[in-house]
Scaffold this motif. Structure first.
Motif, mmCIF file in Angstrom:
data_model
loop_
_atom_site.group_PDB
_atom_site.id
_atom_site.type_symbol
_atom_site.label_atom_id
_atom_site.label_comp_id
_atom_site.label_asym_id
_atom_site.label_seq_id
_atom_site.Cartn_x
_atom_site.Cartn_y
_atom_site.Cartn_z
ATOM 1 N N GLY A 161 -31.651 87.268 -44.567
ATOM 2 C CA GLY A 161 -32.816 86.944 -45.379
ATOM 3 C C GLY A 161 -33.060 87.961 -46.472
ATOM 4 O O GLY A 161 -33.458 87.618 -47.594
ATOM 5 N N LYS A 162 -32.825 89.223 -46.172
ATOM 6 C CA LYS A 162 -32.970 90.282 -47.178
ATOM 7 C C LYS A 162 -31.998 90.055 -48.331
ATOM 8 O O LYS A 162 -32.369 90.172 -49.516
ATOM 9 C CB LYS A 162 -32.730 91.640 -46.522
ATOM 10 C CG LYS A 162 -32.864 92.841 -47.466
ATOM 11 C CD LYS A 162 -34.303 93.080 -47.884
ATOM 12 C CE LYS A 162 -34.457 94.361 -48.673
ATOM 13 N NZ LYS A 162 -35.853 94.549 -49.141
ATOM 14 N N LEU A 163 -30.758 89.724 -48.024
ATOM 15 C CA LEU A 163 -29.750 89.505 -49.057
ATOM 16 C C LEU A 163 -30.004 88.220 -49.844
ATOM 17 O O LEU A 163 -29.601 88.097 -50.998
ATOM 18 C CB LEU A 163 -28.356 89.480 -48.428
ATOM 19 C CG LEU A 163 -27.863 90.855 -47.953
ATOM 20 C CD1 LEU A 163 -26.710 90.708 -46.978
ATOM 21 C CD2 LEU A 163 -27.457 91.720 -49.138
ATOM 22 N N LEU A 164 -30.676 87.259 -49.216
ATOM 23 C CA LEU A 164 -31.044 86.025 -49.908
ATOM 24 C C LEU A 164 -32.348 86.182 -50.698
ATOM 25 O O LEU A 164 -32.835 85.231 -51.296
ATOM 26 C CB LEU A 164 -31.176 84.876 -48.900
ATOM 27 C CG LEU A 164 -29.854 84.395 -48.276
ATOM 28 C CD1 LEU A 164 -30.113 83.476 -47.098
ATOM 29 C CD2 LEU A 164 -29.000 83.689 -49.323
ATOM 30 N N LYS A 165 -32.900 87.399 -50.656
ATOM 31 C CA LYS A 165 -34.104 87.765 -51.408
ATOM 32 C C LYS A 165 -35.318 86.907 -51.042
ATOM 33 O O LYS A 165 -36.107 86.508 -51.904
ATOM 34 C CB LYS A 165 -33.822 87.711 -52.915
ATOM 35 C CG LYS A 165 -32.722 88.677 -53.346
ATOM 36 C CD LYS A 165 -32.484 88.657 -54.845
ATOM 37 C CE LYS A 165 -31.391 89.655 -55.239
ATOM 38 N NZ LYS A 165 -31.119 89.652 -56.696
ATOM 39 N N LEU A 166 -35.447 86.646 -49.742
ATOM 40 C CA LEU A 166 -36.611 85.903 -49.272
ATOM 41 C C LEU A 166 -37.864 86.766 -49.380
ATOM 42 O O LEU A 166 -37.796 87.991 -49.223
ATOM 43 C CB LEU A 166 -36.419 85.478 -47.814
ATOM 44 C CG LEU A 166 -35.213 84.587 -47.494
ATOM 45 C CD1 LEU A 166 -35.248 84.191 -46.026
ATOM 46 C CD2 LEU A 166 -35.184 83.354 -48.377
#
Length: 450
Positions: free
Chosen positions: A164-169
């Protein structure tokens, strides 16, 4: 009032690479290197080739790399395969306090999504550090275990957080990802006690599920908002826990620093006795025929994992990894226990079979810990008794591995697997991995490796 799950979500969103302390960044780099190494070596372990073939047969298009083979596939399939490979040799890092192996779930999940999103090395490192912190804090909070396999049970939340962090949620998106991860949280110790290959697959399942949870959240699919503390949330269903531990000093104290890099490719319960026996036979230059009897004293917890009779007939490698008798015999005979010593030729060595009857296991009923302290007593020809004891597992904060020991382990691991490396190639690859924060993307890390 901010809920516990919301506090975790805010922490993940608000913390970036620059906010992470230097010690957590250094530790995360070391453990990424270690995870890649053990996955490389594990790629040819039983079951791993089959899992890779099944995944590739799906024909999924993607940019995520199967580390050891170099094949490309979808992010979820890559997370699964790499997670299984990393767990296969039981050589991966462990957060002992929570009985969780966070890196074999979080690193494969984060790597797969980082390739998918074109993230740079700094973003990848931050995602791994944060995902590991979530998994370790869940482990630290648990106060009972009903037979769950905590690496996958806690790990799926860490994987979802990292992805989720890498998907910029945003915070709501991370909260949804954690809620969706709850619906996929699983893993059983039955696979461990039966010594089945499902044990090594469970970390892959969790990595895959964590990636999918984050991707669904990114697409707008909602999850339970109180994944941890809800009426039918994590602690209500999976086991009681101290919820305050999960958010205690969140952002200023990193629980994952206590994650130990394993020195030996076996269950952690074997490690202190292995160390002590290697020290003993090396100091006194003992030969196998000079040893009359060996007593290994461990905790009841450790005995439950590795103290049973050694029976390599059905699954030799797993049996060896979870046997104190085999581990002790290898330490006495060879003065080492590395990747070579968990291959079938070594396991079925007649010299090992002749030593095992000399090894007795006793339980220290006053020891309520898991893996340390532990002790050994070696009686040699002439009746002399050599005793040793240690309070700390090698690789822990109290008994850390040196940089050279970590490098030696990586070289050993890299010399096995689908594409064995020379020492110089392994060192070059290790340098690249340790310096990931200098990479604009991680897409080219494998250039020249396969």
């Amino acid at each position: 009032m901010t809920t516990l799950t919301e506090q975790l979500s805010n922490f993940i969103v608000d913390t970036n690479y620059k906010a992470l302390p230097s010690d957590i960044l250094a530790s995360t780099k070391r453990r990424i290197l270690d995870t890649m190494g053990v996955a490389w070596a594990g790629s040819t372990a039983p079951g791993c080739g089959d899992a890779r073939a099944v995944t590739l047969a799906e024909g999924a298009k993607g940019v995520s790399t199967l580390w050891a083979s170099g094949d490309k596939t979808g992010s979820r399939g890559a997370a699964f395969v790499n997670g299984m490979h990393a767990a296969a040799l039981d050589f991966d890092s462990v957060y002992e306090k929570g009985s969780v192996h966070p890196d074999i779930v979080v690193v494969p999940a984060a790597w797969a999504v980082a390739e998918q999103t074109g993230s740079d090395g700094k973003a990848f490192l931050a995602a791994v550090a944060l995902g590991n912190e979530v998994a370790c804090r869940l482990g630290a909070a648990n106060r009972e275990n009903r037979g769950w396999f905590f690496s996958s049970l806690h790990g799926v939340f860490g994987a979802a957080a990292a992805a989720g962090k890498l998907l910029k949620l945003d915070a709501n998106g991370i909260r949804d990802a954690l809620g969706l991860a709850l619906t996929r949280a699983s893993g059983t110790q039955q696979a461990l006690i039966e010594k089945s290959l499902a044990k090594r697959a469970q970390s892959g399942f969790a990595a895959e599920a964590g990636v999918f949870a984050a991707q669904l959240a990114a697409a707008g699919v909602s999850g339970p908002s109180e994944a941890i503390e809800g009426k039918f949330g994590y602690h209500a269903l999976y086991g009681a826990g101290e919820q305050t531990v999960i958010v205690d000093r969140l952002g200023s104290h990193y629980e994952s620093l206590a994650t130990a890099i394993k020195k030996y490719p076996s269950c952690t319960a074997n490690h202190v006795p292995i160390d002590l026996l290697i020290e003993t036979v090396s100091e006194y230059d003992l030969k196998a025929d000079e040893i009359e009897n060996v007593e290994v004293e461990i905790s009841r917890f450790a005995d439950g994992l590795v103290g049973g009779p050694f029976d390599p007939s059905s699954n030799a490698q797993v049996a060896a990894q979870f046997s104190i008798h085999y581990s002790a015999a290898s330490a006495l005979l060879r003065r080492k226990l590395g990747i070579s010593e968990i291959q079938e030729e070594a396991i079925f060595d007649e010299r090992v079979a002749s030593l095992i009857p000399k090894i007795d296991v006793t339980i220290d009923e006053n020891n309520n810990s898991k893996f340390a302290p532990a002790g050994v007593r070696v009686r040699i020809a002439g009746g002399e008794l050599l005793e040793r004891r240690s309070d700390y597992v090698p690789g822990t904060l109290e008994n850390p591995l040196s940089d050279e020991q970590v490098a030696f382990k990586f070289r050993d691991c890299a010399s096995f697997g689908l594409h064995p490396m020379s020492t110089s190639d392994a060192d070059q690859f290790a340098t690249c991995l340790i310096n990931l924060d200098e990479q604009e993307t991680i897409d080219h890390v494998f250039d020249g490796v396969h």
